[in-house]
Design a protein around this motif. Structure first.
Motif, short mmCIF file in Angstrom:
data_model
loop_
_atom_site.label_atom_id
_atom_site.label_comp_id
_atom_site.label_asym_id
_atom_site.label_seq_id
_atom_site.Cartn_x
_atom_site.Cartn_y
_atom_site.Cartn_z
N GLY A 106 29.99 15.94 -16.32
CA GLY A 106 29.83 15.44 -14.97
C GLY A 106 28.96 16.35 -14.12
O GLY A 106 28.34 17.29 -14.61
N SER A 110 28.10 14.57 -7.60
CA SER A 110 28.53 13.18 -7.71
C SER A 110 30.01 13.06 -7.34
O SER A 110 30.81 13.93 -7.65
CB SER A 110 28.29 12.67 -9.13
N LEU A 112 33.43 10.34 -7.47
CA LEU A 112 33.97 9.29 -8.33
C LEU A 112 35.22 8.70 -7.69
O LEU A 112 36.07 9.43 -7.17
CB LEU A 112 34.32 9.86 -9.70
N ARG A 119 30.67 5.38 -8.55
CA ARG A 119 30.10 6.71 -8.36
C ARG A 119 29.08 6.68 -7.24
O ARG A 119 28.37 5.70 -7.06
CB ARG A 119 29.42 7.21 -9.65
N ASP A 143 33.38 14.11 -9.49
CA ASP A 143 32.95 13.44 -10.72
C ASP A 143 32.67 14.48 -11.80
O ASP A 143 31.55 14.63 -12.26
CB ASP A 143 31.72 12.58 -10.44
#
Length: 228
Positions: A106, A110, A112, A119, A143
């Motif tokens: 990951g 980002s 999630l 995302r 993420d």
């Protein structure tokens, strides 16, 4: 020739991002059970968010080093296929100019949604109450792949390993699976194997060749050889 490169925390250490297992590293100061498992997030999401907000800020302040820049140069100029897989959750490879990076654990950049799987680019600060842009639920999490979770893009990575002529591991301890098993998988399909590391790793005996030293020195040297 098809090259698959795996990078670990050691390639970013000289950019000021501490590694996990070295003396003074992250897990010598924090307990992973409190920070890097789904259970930890369920128990205390605010604490986990606070930690990853700090990590995200550190990544944003860090700059790519000559090792990152050399791999971007290899991708751009090498006549064969170069696949870059990283265990790192920073974006230093991208900022160095690498056009495509497979992030198996990951990315800090980002966010999630734990409910719907959506995302999006993470804001500078993430909070427990942040709603998901897709479903609206307050289920925002980093993420990143936590311990006990399945790494991302494994089918793509294993396919690249099966086709590789050369597998290169850079700055990785060789103790975290499944990445620690990549060298054995590469050998099974006849690939040459090379380790570039600060010091010998737990997997050194499985490599055809090992070169030790700071990543900012030995990675540019190897790239120069490949492009000569």
């Amino acid at each position: 020739m098809r090259i698959v490169i795996l990078t670990g925390a050691g390639i970013s250490a000289e950019s000021g991002l501490s590694t996990f297992r070295d003396k003074g590293g992250i897990w010598s100061r924090y307990d992973l059970k409190d920070l890097a498992t789904p259970e930890a997030f369920a128990r205390n999401p605010a604490f986990v968010h606070e930690f990853y907000n700090m990590r995200r800020a550190n990544v944003r302040k860090a700059k790519p080093n000559p090792a990152h820049e050399s791999l971007a140069r290899l991708e751009k100029n090498y006549p064969g296929e170069v696949t870059l897989v990283t265990q790192n959750v920073d974006d230093l490879h991208e900022r160095a100019g690498h056009s495509r990076v497979i992030h198996m654990h990951g990315r800090h950049g980002s966010a999630l949604c734990a409910e719907c799987g959506h995302r999006w680019e993470a804001p500078e600060v993430m909070r427990v109450e942040d709603p998901c842009p897709a479903c609206g639920r307050p289920a925002t999490r980093p993420d990143v792949v936590w311990f006990g979770e399945i790494p991302y893009h494994m089918d793509e990575i294993l396919g690249a390993l099966a086709r590789a002529d050369l597998f290169v591991a850079i700055g990785t301890s060789g103790t975290v699976y499944p990445a620690a098993g990549f060298v054995a998988q590469a050998r099974e399909t006849g690939s040459r194997t090379l380790e570039l590391n600060l010091e010998s790793s737990a997997q050194t005996r499985l490599f055809d060749e090992t070169r030790t030293g700071p990543a900012t020195e030995i990675v540019p040297q190897w790239v120069d050889e490949m492009l000569a």
